[in-house]
Design a protein around this motif. Structure first.
Motif, PDB file in Angstrom:
ATOM      1  N   VAL A 221     -83.840  80.773  22.511  1.00 18.61           N
ATOM      2  CA  VAL A 221     -82.353  80.303  22.420  1.00 18.61           C
ATOM      3  C   VAL A 221     -81.914  80.308  23.670  1.00 18.61           C
ATOM      4  O   VAL A 221     -81.396  79.380  24.371  1.00 18.61           O
ATOM      5  CB  VAL A 221     -81.321  81.021  21.555  1.00 18.61           C
ATOM      6  CG1 VAL A 221     -80.057  80.626  21.811  1.00 18.61           C
ATOM      7  CG2 VAL A 221     -82.067  80.760  20.056  1.00 18.61           C
ATOM      8  N   GLU A 222     -82.080  81.576  24.551  1.00 16.57           N
ATOM      9  CA  GLU A 222     -81.393  81.601  25.996  1.00 16.57           C
ATOM     10  C   GLU A 222     -82.103  80.440  26.981  1.00 16.57           C
ATOM     11  O   GLU A 222     -81.704  80.084  27.635  1.00 16.57           O
ATOM     12  CB  GLU A 222     -81.895  83.190  26.345  1.00 16.57           C
ATOM     13  CG  GLU A 222     -81.159  83.475  27.785  1.00 16.57           C
ATOM     14  CD  GLU A 222     -79.561  83.497  27.733  1.00 16.57           C
ATOM     15  OE1 GLU A 222     -79.026  83.257  28.649  1.00 16.57           O
ATOM     16  OE2 GLU A 222     -78.987  83.794  26.671  1.00 16.57           O
ATOM     17  N   ALA A 223     -83.620  80.500  26.824  1.00 17.51           N
ATOM     18  CA  ALA A 223     -84.115  79.626  27.587  1.00 17.51           C
ATOM     19  C   ALA A 223     -83.826  78.137  27.316  1.00 17.51           C
ATOM     20  O   ALA A 223     -83.612  77.244  28.337  1.00 17.51           O
ATOM     21  CB  ALA A 223     -85.873  79.625  27.488  1.00 17.51           C
ATOM     22  N   LEU A 224     -83.413  77.796  26.074  1.00 19.53           N
ATOM     23  CA  LEU A 224     -82.987  76.575  25.800  1.00 19.53           C
ATOM     24  C   LEU A 224     -81.440  76.190  26.227  1.00 19.53           C
ATOM     25  O   LEU A 224     -81.030  75.038  26.709  1.00 19.53           O
ATOM     26  CB  LEU A 224     -83.227  76.097  24.207  1.00 19.53           C
ATOM     27  CG  LEU A 224     -82.582  74.748  23.841  1.00 19.53           C
ATOM     28  CD1 LEU A 224     -83.435  73.763  24.634  1.00 19.53           C
ATOM     29  CD2 LEU A 224     -83.110  74.687  22.184  1.00 19.53           C
ATOM     30  N   LEU A 225     -80.777  77.140  26.183  1.00 19.95           N
ATOM     31  CA  LEU A 225     -79.391  77.074  26.630  1.00 19.95           C
ATOM     32  C   LEU A 225     -79.322  76.977  28.361  1.00 19.95           C
ATOM     33  O   LEU A 225     -78.678  76.027  28.904  1.00 19.95           O
ATOM     34  CB  LEU A 225     -78.422  78.338  26.550  1.00 19.95           C
ATOM     35  CG  LEU A 225     -78.064  78.650  24.967  1.00 19.95           C
ATOM     36  CD1 LEU A 225     -77.545  80.096  24.941  1.00 19.95           C
ATOM     37  CD2 LEU A 225     -76.787  77.653  24.786  1.00 19.95           C
ATOM     38  N   LYS A 226     -80.390  77.577  28.897  1.00 21.13           N
ATOM     39  CA  LYS A 226     -80.447  77.228  30.337  1.00 21.13           C
ATOM     40  C   LYS A 226     -80.823  76.011  30.865  1.00 21.13           C
ATOM     41  O   LYS A 226     -80.464  75.240  31.687  1.00 21.13           O
ATOM     42  CB  LYS A 226     -81.440  78.480  31.110  1.00 21.13           C
ATOM     43  CG  LYS A 226     -80.745  79.761  30.931  1.00 21.13           C
ATOM     44  CD  LYS A 226     -81.528  80.910  31.529  1.00 21.13           C
ATOM     45  CE  LYS A 226     -81.073  82.199  31.545  1.00 21.13           C
ATOM     46  NZ  LYS A 226     -82.017  83.321  32.056  1.00 21.13           N
ATOM     47  N   LEU A 227     -81.887  75.349  29.894  1.00 16.38           N
ATOM     48  CA  LEU A 227     -82.447  74.208  30.135  1.00 16.38           C
ATOM     49  C   LEU A 227     -81.308  73.077  29.886  1.00 16.38           C
ATOM     50  O   LEU A 227     -81.124  72.219  30.565  1.00 16.38           O
ATOM     51  CB  LEU A 227     -83.456  73.807  29.181  1.00 16.38           C
ATOM     52  CG  LEU A 227     -84.279  72.417  29.236  1.00 16.38           C
ATOM     53  CD1 LEU A 227     -84.566  72.178  30.723  1.00 16.38           C
ATOM     54  CD2 LEU A 227     -85.344  72.294  28.156  1.00 16.38           C
ATOM     55  N   GLU A 228     -80.533  73.508  28.879  1.00 15.44           N
ATOM     56  CA  GLU A 228     -79.446  72.370  28.425  1.00 15.44           C
ATOM     57  C   GLU A 228     -78.508  72.313  29.566  1.00 15.44           C
ATOM     58  O   GLU A 228     -78.032  71.357  30.115  1.00 15.44           O
ATOM     59  CB  GLU A 228     -78.543  72.628  27.105  1.00 15.44           C
ATOM     60  CG  GLU A 228     -79.559  72.570  26.009  1.00 15.44           C
ATOM     61  CD  GLU A 228     -79.716  71.081  25.508  1.00 15.44           C
ATOM     62  OE1 GLU A 228     -78.861  70.411  25.954  1.00 15.44           O
ATOM     63  OE2 GLU A 228     -80.288  70.751  24.594  1.00 15.44           O
ATOM     64  N   ALA A 229     -78.076  73.327  30.161  1.00  9.61           N
ATOM     65  CA  ALA A 229     -77.035  73.677  31.265  1.00  9.61           C
ATOM     66  C   ALA A 229     -77.506  72.890  32.334  1.00  9.61           C
ATOM     67  O   ALA A 229     -76.833  72.364  33.515  1.00  9.61           O
ATOM     68  CB  ALA A 229     -76.816  75.063  31.666  1.00  9.61           C
ATOM     69  N   ALA A 230     -78.816  73.081  32.797  1.00  9.83           N
ATOM     70  CA  ALA A 230     -79.664  72.359  34.080  1.00  9.83           C
ATOM     71  C   ALA A 230     -79.713  70.885  33.955  1.00  9.83           C
ATOM     72  O   ALA A 230     -79.531  70.138  35.112  1.00  9.83           O
ATOM     73  CB  ALA A 230     -81.002  72.905  34.298  1.00  9.83           C
ATOM     74  N   VAL A 231     -79.789  70.350  32.649  1.00  9.66           N
ATOM     75  CA  VAL A 231     -79.843  68.919  32.636  1.00  9.66           C
ATOM     76  C   VAL A 231     -78.330  68.255  32.391  1.00  9.66           C
ATOM     77  O   VAL A 231     -78.215  67.055  32.520  1.00  9.66           O
ATOM     78  CB  VAL A 231     -80.879  68.443  31.622  1.00  9.66           C
ATOM     79  CG1 VAL A 231     -82.340  68.830  31.949  1.00  9.66           C
ATOM     80  CG2 VAL A 231     -80.469  68.760  30.330  1.00  9.66           C
ATOM     81  N   ALA A 232     -77.415  68.980  32.146  1.00  7.19           N
ATOM     82  CA  ALA A 232     -76.254  68.412  31.379  1.00  7.19           C
ATOM     83  C   ALA A 232     -75.661  67.389  32.522  1.00  7.19           C
ATOM     84  O   ALA A 232     -75.108  66.352  32.190  1.00  7.19           O
ATOM     85  CB  ALA A 232     -75.304  69.306  31.062  1.00  7.19           C
ATOM     86  N   GLU A 233     -75.464  67.676  33.709  1.00 10.63           N
ATOM     87  CA  GLU A 233     -74.886  66.854  34.728  1.00 10.63           C
ATOM     88  C   GLU A 233     -75.620  65.626  35.542  1.00 10.63           C
ATOM     89  O   GLU A 233     -75.480  65.058  36.293  1.00 10.63           O
ATOM     90  CB  GLU A 233     -74.370  67.765  35.920  1.00 10.63           C
ATOM     91  CG  GLU A 233     -73.356  68.298  35.635  1.00 10.63           C
ATOM     92  CD  GLU A 233     -72.362  69.414  36.687  1.00 10.63           C
ATOM     93  OE1 GLU A 233     -71.687  68.800  37.396  1.00 10.63           O
ATOM     94  OE2 GLU A 233     -72.515  70.416  36.867  1.00 10.63           O
TER      95      GLU A 233
END
Length: 252
Positions: A221-233
């Motif tokens: 979950v934590e790793a996926l959250l970080k990935l989502e944040a990294a690609v969001a912009e």
């Protein structure tokens, strides 16, 4: 991710919440007021309203569902912010029947435009509710995410239909009345008189990753959250996001 739950539910809201919280913090500094007036149109049971109230802001939630507003009242009470959350029955197209124009420092319009007949009118109303230098947080269903999801599920004809349909629906059984591209949402915000401050892709991967992997793999979950944040912009990923978020700021 402050004021947000850590489990899988946070995958659906974490990126938007962080952007919204930063926007509210900027508004606090710009206005010199610790407590802002926030309007949450279609805010339902308070997924964003209650965390915003926990930051000290006064939040008015406008929603057409009495049941949702009842749940909002209970949720706000349980969170200890009942005095800062007000629920009003109404909708964005009749917004000024229940709230005043120019009365809010920030307006949230999350998961609303998909369901209204006149999205442009809805955005204009949201903007008219803002005070000078106010901010609009707009979240809506993304076209590309639906196309990708149908294709990966093996529904290739439905995927192609969504791609060519004027409102982005994949068929008669589609529960979402309309979807948008990032350009379409940005144009709605710009045409209503706001500057585009940021565009984010939301749930780029979260809806595609098998739930059993996220729920059972340690740290997933934590790793996926970080990935989502990294690609969001990153614009390259906006075209495949399940939802799109546009932050607009009112010109002085």
């Amino acid at each position: 991710m402050s004021d947000q739950p850590r489990p899988r539910a946070s995958l659906r809201t974490a990126v938007v919440w962080e952007v919204l919280k930063e926007a509210l913090d900027r508004q606090v500094k710009a206005t010199g007021r610790d407590a802002l007036d926030v309007l949450d149109t279609g805010g339902g049971t308070g997924n964003f309203a209650v965390p915003a109230a926990k930051l000290g802001h006064r939040v008015t939630v406008v929603d057409p569902s009495p049941n949702a507003l009842f749940a909002l009242e209970r949720r706000a009470a349980e969170a200890g912010v009942a005095d800062r959350v007000r629920g009003v029955q109404g909708d964005i197209l009749g917004l000024f029947d229940v709230v005043e124009r120019d009365g809010f420092d920030a307006v949230l319009c999350h998961g609303v435009l998909e369901y209204v007949d006149e999205p442009a009118e809805g955005v204009r109303n949201a903007v008219e509710a803002l005070r000078p230098s106010g901010a609009l947080s707009l979240l809506a269903a993304g076209l590309g995410g639906a196309v990708l999801a149908r294709a990966l599920a093996g529904h290739f004809t439905e995927a192609r239909h969504a791609l060519t349909d004027p409102v982005g629906r994949w068929g008669e059984g589609d529960p979402v009345p309309r979807r948008f591209t990032a350009d379409q949402l940005s144009d709605l915000v710009s045409d209503a008189g706001l500057e585009i401050a940021a565009v984010h892709g939301v749930r780029v991967f979260a809806d595609l990753v098998p739930g059993v992997l996220v729920d059972t793999e340690p740290g997933a979950v934590e790793a996926l959250l970080k990935l989502e944040a990294a690609v969001a912009e990153q614009p390259a990923f906006h075209s495949v996001a399940t939802q799109l978020h546009v932050l607009g700021e009112k010109r002085r």
